[in-house]
Design a protein around this motif. Structure first.
Motif, PDB file in Angstrom:
ATOM      1  N   UNK A 280       0.866  -1.076   0.122  1.00  0.00           N
ATOM      2  CA  UNK A 280       0.087   0.032  -0.122  1.00  0.00           C
ATOM      3  C   UNK A 280       0.935   1.131   0.113  1.00  0.00           C
ATOM      4  N   UNK A 281       0.794   2.309  -0.945  1.00  0.00           N
ATOM      5  CA  UNK A 281       1.456   3.296  -1.169  1.00  0.00           C
ATOM      6  C   UNK A 281       3.046   2.907  -0.905  1.00  0.00           C
ATOM      7  N   UNK A 282       3.463   1.977  -1.779  1.00  0.00           N
ATOM      8  CA  UNK A 282       4.749   1.760  -1.816  1.00  0.00           C
ATOM      9  C   UNK A 282       5.373   0.679  -2.657  1.00  0.00           C
ATOM     10  N   UNK A 283       6.559   0.018  -2.639  1.00  0.00           N
ATOM     11  CA  UNK A 283       6.877  -1.232  -3.524  1.00  0.00           C
ATOM     12  C   UNK A 283       7.739  -1.792  -2.757  1.00  0.00           C
ATOM     13  N   UNK A 284       8.209  -2.896  -3.307  1.00  0.00           N
ATOM     14  CA  UNK A 284       9.130  -3.898  -2.540  1.00  0.00           C
ATOM     15  C   UNK A 284      10.398  -3.232  -2.356  1.00  0.00           C
ATOM     16  N   UNK A 285      10.957  -2.226  -3.064  1.00  0.00           N
ATOM     17  CA  UNK A 285      12.252  -1.809  -2.544  1.00  0.00           C
ATOM     18  C   UNK A 285      11.997  -0.849  -1.299  1.00  0.00           C
ATOM     19  N   UNK A 286      11.160  -0.062  -1.019  1.00  0.00           N
ATOM     20  CA  UNK A 286      10.758   0.469   0.123  1.00  0.00           C
ATOM     21  C   UNK A 286      10.160  -0.193   1.188  1.00  0.00           C
ATOM     22  N   UNK A 287       8.917  -0.828   1.023  1.00  0.00           N
ATOM     23  CA  UNK A 287       8.265  -1.309   2.041  1.00  0.00           C
ATOM     24  C   UNK A 287       9.059  -2.558   2.434  1.00  0.00           C
ATOM     25  N   UNK A 288       9.785  -3.338   1.567  1.00  0.00           N
ATOM     26  CA  UNK A 288      10.494  -4.498   1.841  1.00  0.00           C
ATOM     27  C   UNK A 288      11.470  -4.289   2.992  1.00  0.00           C
ATOM     28  N   UNK A 289      11.777  -3.040   3.325  1.00  0.00           N
ATOM     29  CA  UNK A 289      12.671  -2.854   4.320  1.00  0.00           C
ATOM     30  C   UNK A 289      11.889  -2.560   5.633  1.00  0.00           C
ATOM     31  N   UNK A 290      10.638  -2.789   5.944  1.00  0.00           N
ATOM     32  CA  UNK A 290      10.020  -2.772   6.864  1.00  0.00           C
ATOM     33  C   UNK A 290       9.898  -3.945   8.036  1.00  0.00           C
ATOM     34  N   UNK A 291      11.139  -4.121   8.653  1.00  0.00           N
ATOM     35  CA  UNK A 291      11.028  -4.852   9.979  1.00  0.00           C
ATOM     36  C   UNK A 291      11.761  -4.158  10.795  1.00  0.00           C
ATOM     37  N   UNK A 292      11.127  -3.049  11.368  1.00  0.00           N
ATOM     38  CA  UNK A 292      11.698  -2.033  12.376  1.00  0.00           C
ATOM     39  C   UNK A 292      12.242  -3.065  13.539  1.00  0.00           C
ATOM     40  N   UNK A 293      11.482  -3.982  14.089  1.00  0.00           N
ATOM     41  CA  UNK A 293      11.881  -4.500  15.463  1.00  0.00           C
ATOM     42  C   UNK A 293      12.777  -5.715  15.302  1.00  0.00           C
ATOM     43  N   UNK A 294      13.157  -6.022  13.932  1.00  0.00           N
ATOM     44  CA  UNK A 294      14.404  -7.012  13.941  1.00  0.00           C
ATOM     45  C   UNK A 294      15.266  -6.780  12.613  1.00  0.00           C
ATOM     46  N   UNK A 295      15.966  -5.488  12.659  1.00  0.00           N
ATOM     47  CA  UNK A 295      16.650  -5.181  11.600  1.00  0.00           C
ATOM     48  C   UNK A 295      17.762  -6.230  11.206  1.00  0.00           C
ATOM     49  N   UNK A 296      18.458  -6.791  12.435  1.00  0.00           N
ATOM     50  CA  UNK A 296      19.602  -7.749  12.202  1.00  0.00           C
ATOM     51  C   UNK A 296      18.925  -8.976  11.403  1.00  0.00           C
ATOM     52  N   UNK A 297      17.815  -9.171  11.574  1.00  0.00           N
ATOM     53  CA  UNK A 297      17.206 -10.542  10.722  1.00  0.00           C
ATOM     54  C   UNK A 297      17.043 -10.440   9.480  1.00  0.00           C
ATOM     55  N   UNK A 298      16.384  -8.951   9.364  1.00  0.00           N
ATOM     56  CA  UNK A 298      16.411  -8.386   7.785  1.00  0.00           C
ATOM     57  C   UNK A 298      17.361  -8.429   6.993  1.00  0.00           C
ATOM     58  N   UNK A 299      18.522  -7.840   7.571  1.00  0.00           N
ATOM     59  CA  UNK A 299      19.965  -7.951   7.055  1.00  0.00           C
ATOM     60  C   UNK A 299      20.478  -9.319   6.821  1.00  0.00           C
ATOM     61  N   UNK A 300      20.235 -10.204   7.550  1.00  0.00           N
ATOM     62  CA  UNK A 300      20.854 -11.418   7.486  1.00  0.00           C
ATOM     63  C   UNK A 300      20.107 -12.098   6.159  1.00  0.00           C
ATOM     64  N   UNK A 301      18.644 -11.958   6.202  1.00  0.00           N
ATOM     65  CA  UNK A 301      17.768 -12.670   5.009  1.00  0.00           C
ATOM     66  C   UNK A 301      18.288 -12.230   3.770  1.00  0.00           C
TER      67      UNK A 301
END
Length: 769
Positions: A572-593
């Protein structure tokens, strides 16, 4: 000579000047000498995408008395009229005409409502049709010259060409104060347009009603159905002198008139009722005689509106009310005292703080009564009731800002959300609520992180178990927006509920904040349950493409997928490039993925330089070129945390570079100085935090990510009797990188700082390089 001087003193203008001077001098010994309102430019954001208004209001006040510059309908020949989007605040800076001055406005939203009770002063032949921008002479609107228009916090002025008529506006929390200066005339009119509204359409007015109580007092109400489905607002309008005649015209066709047909209702008849009414009041104006109007609002009754008026502005001194509004703004703006590299930076900062303190708004009468979500009348008990909760936007930075510098108000706002929950039949906390209504706009259940953040940061004064129960109930309400699928499958399937990836990601984050609240309440079972749900973001990550991606009910990823497109791709009002970075509670896991620190850093770098073609943003009215840097969209909220993610990837210097670039390019001292909708203060709150040097990437945690401060110094009143002083050393436009940070003499070893360390007060020294 004595008689001559006494005659001058008796004139209205001289008396008004004396009142102003006396009132100003009364403040000198007790008020701050710094006029922070002088650093505010209310016209920032009034052109193009900002959707702010320039009119008069006080901090968090229910009245926003502001000019409306056109009458664009929401509906046009059976279709949504895209042009109406430009008028979410009723005003566009470049418009050549003013239709009138209405008493309620949203600040910075991307959808709209309100625009209640438009007043317009006119002269000469009475015209009740508003006319058009091309032909204002065919109606009551007027052209005006931009050079005659001025605005400051709590005050607005303009000279209308027709007359000419000088219009000045100010306000208290629940009362708008108008002052109109006509030439001497027998034919002055005040038009009260009860049809007018923002995002208006033919059937929006359910009913309007007005009573002429006497020759200076008019009361009434209107009920509308729009973004708020059942919204009722009452008013009391008082004139400074008697009108000589009055009347109204009804524009709706009523089959049933009953026995009111006994009367000629259009002229000098003291009752006006219908769906579409415009009323007028006629005056004889003497030379140098201003006509003043006090216009009070209430959600309860006309009696409540009268009580509000009598309590807040019992006098007729416009200058006194204007000065009171200025002092209220100075008291709030002084909560953060900054020095900056340039005068424009200071204006941008204080205008952002001004916009951040417009809403939510007080939504109760002076006696504490308010209309609840159940449409019944309630009394606030131990808190002030607020409304206008644009929570998909404001949970990110606005409410965290309140936790720092408006803790008492944010506590009241949380109590207001819990009262909403108690009155809800669903039962849920507010999603996007205003004026005793849930409008269900946007996604997620973001009252939850607001409440959790207030609890974790020690701001909430109520029963934590009650707050936790409300959050758990909200997160378990299956009929809401794909939530049952999320609970059953661990994700929202796209073919069952659109924007499925965004919903899954935001539900997961909200669930994490519930887990923190459960831990605070000492409930380990609930903590584990919601921590498990908080990991559901992994269910929409596609390791093959490397993006968050929509899945369907059978567990497969949907084949059609374009990570650049902002429409129809599960976001919603975004794309995978922007919204796909939305894991504010676990950025370490996002980076690892996403492949580890260096790979993730390269992805972030690419985001800021890739080209996002027009075809990928054309379907979204909330995303325009004004708010885009490469492929990064700052003009809308989902990516606001992204520049700070470099900190978790081991490259804080890149966070510092990006933050300073955004502050310098996306926020400007100009009418088009906001790169997107201000969204009830969220866009401004991002700037305030970032200019100070830190940002709440994950509300609900105690952690802020450090950036690159734009200020040279700041003193923050933390609302707990303590202050935090921020000093920068070696600060300049070129020195955007941080060499070291000392908090009360202790070196910060990481690019993070805890809320609890800041609210202890003291000094943070940031050395730049």
């Amino acid at each position: 000579m004595k008689k001559y001087l006494w005659g001058l003193l008796k004139s209205t203008l001289i008396k008004e000047t004396v009142c102003i001077l006396i009132y100003i001098f009364s403040f000198i010994s007790v008020k701050s000498q710094t006029n922070f309102t002088g650093y505010v430019n209310p016209f920032i954001g009034t052109k193009k995408m900002g959707h702010t208004f320039p009119g008069a209001c006080v901090p968090f006040g229910m009245v926003q008395l502001s000019p409306d510059t056109d009458t664009i309908s929401y509906w046009d020949n059976g279709h949504y009229n895209k042009e109406v989007y430009e008028y979410c605040a009723g005003y566009q800076y470049d418009d050549p005409t003013i239709v009138g001055f209405s008493h309620s406005h949203f600040s910075g939203t991307g959808h709209s409502d309100l625009g209640d009770f438009l007043i317009m002063p006119t002269l000469g032949e009475l015209q009740l049709n508003p006319g058009t921008a091309d032909h204002p002479e065919q109606g009551y609107r007027s052209a005006y010259q931009k050079s005659t228009e001025t605005a400051e916090p709590g005050y607005y002025a303009v000279r209308l060409d027709e007359g000419p008529i000088t219009c000045t506006l100010t306000a208290s929390e629940r009362v708008g104060f108008h002052q109109y200066s006509f030439p001497e005339t027998e034919d002055a009119h005040i038009i009260l347009d009860l049809i007018h509204g923002i995002y208006n359409y033919d059937d929006k007015n359910v009913w309007t009603f007005a009573r002429v109580e006497n020759d200076t007092l008019v009361t009434g109400y209107r009920q509308t159905t729009g973004w708020a489905r059942t919204r009722t607002v009452y008013f009391a309008m008082v004139f400074s002198k008697p009108f000589k005649s009055y009347g109204h015209k009804k524009y709706d066709q009523s089959v049933y008139r009953g026995f009111y047909r006994k009367f000629s209702e259009e002229e000098n008849f003291p009752e006006m009722a219908g769906r579409k009414i415009r009323a007028y009041f006629d005056f004889r104006i003497e030379e140098h005689e201003p006509l003043k109007i006090k216009f009070a609002l209430s959600a309860i009754s006309t009696e409540g509106a009268m009580k509000n008026l009598q309590a807040e502005i019992p006098h007729w001194s416009f200058g006194r009310t204007r000065e009171e509004a200025r002092e209220k703004w100075n008291a709030e703006l002084s909560k953060i005292r900054v020095e900056t590299l340039s005068p424009d930076d200071k204006v941008v900062f204080y205008t952002a703080l001004y916009h951040a303190f417009i809403s939510p708004v007080v939504y109760e009468d002076v006696d504490g009564r308010y209309r609840g979500l159940d449409q019944n009348i309630h009394a606030s008990d131990g808190f002030t009731n607020y409304t206008i909760f644009s929570l998909w936007d404001t949970y990110r930075a606005l409410h965290p800002l309140f936790n720092l510098v408006q803790p008492r108000r944010n506590n009241d706002m949380v109590h207001s959300m819990l009262a909403h929950f108690d009155q809800s039949v669903h039962p849920m906390l507010p999603v996007w609520s205003h004026y005793s209504n849930e409008n269900w706009c946007m996604i997620g259940y973001h009252s939850v992180p607001v409440i959790a953040d207030a609890v974790i940061k020690g701001v909430f004064s109520g029963d934590i178990q009650r707050a936790l129960n409300a959050c758990v109930s909200t997160a378990g309400y299956g009929p809401y927006d794909g939530l049952q699928y999320y609970m059953d499958l661990g994700y929202v399937p796209e073919e069952r509920s659109s924007s499925s990836v965004s919903k899954t990601l935001e539900y997961a984050y909200d669930d994490w904040t519930i887990a923190q609240l459960a831990q605070k309440a000492g409930d380990p079972e609930l903590y584990e349950r919601f921590m498990k749900r908080s990991r559901n973001y992994t269910n929409v990550f596609d390791p093959v493409s490397g993006f968050m991606r929509p899945r369907i009910s059978d567990g497969t990823f949907r084949e059609e997928f374009n990570p650049l497109d902002t429409h129809g791709q599960g976001f919603i009002e975004g794309n995978a490039w922007n919204y796909g970075m939305y894991v504010p509670h676990d950025p370490e896991a996002l980076i690892a993925m996403m492949g580890g620190n260096e790979r993730f850093t390269a992805i972030l770098d690419s985001l800021f330089v890739l080209q996002l073609a027009d075809e990928y943003i054309g379907a979204n009215e909330d995303i325009t070129r004004d708010g885009i840097i490469g492929g990064y969209v700052h003009g809308n909220e989902p990516g606001h945390h992204i520049p700070y993610l470099y900190n978790w990837a081991g490259h804080p210097e890149k966070t510092q570079e990006r933050v300073r670039m955004i502050c310098s390019t996306m926020y400007v001292n100009a009418p088009d100085g906001l790169c997107g909708n201000d969204d009830c203060g969220q866009m401004s709150a991002w700037y305030i935090f970032s200019a100070l040097g830190f940002y709440p990437v994950c509300p609900g945690s105690d952690l802020y990510a450090l950036g690159s401060p734009l200020v040279t110094s700041a003193v923050m009143d933390l609302g707990n009797g303590k202050t935090l002083t921020i000093k920068t050393e070696n600060q300049s436009l070129e020195h955007v990188h941080v060499k070291e940070v000392l908090l009360n003499g202790m070196l910060l070893e990481t690019p993070f700082v805890k809320h609890s360390d800041l609210t202890g007060g003291g000094e943070m020294v940031i050395e730049m390089k």
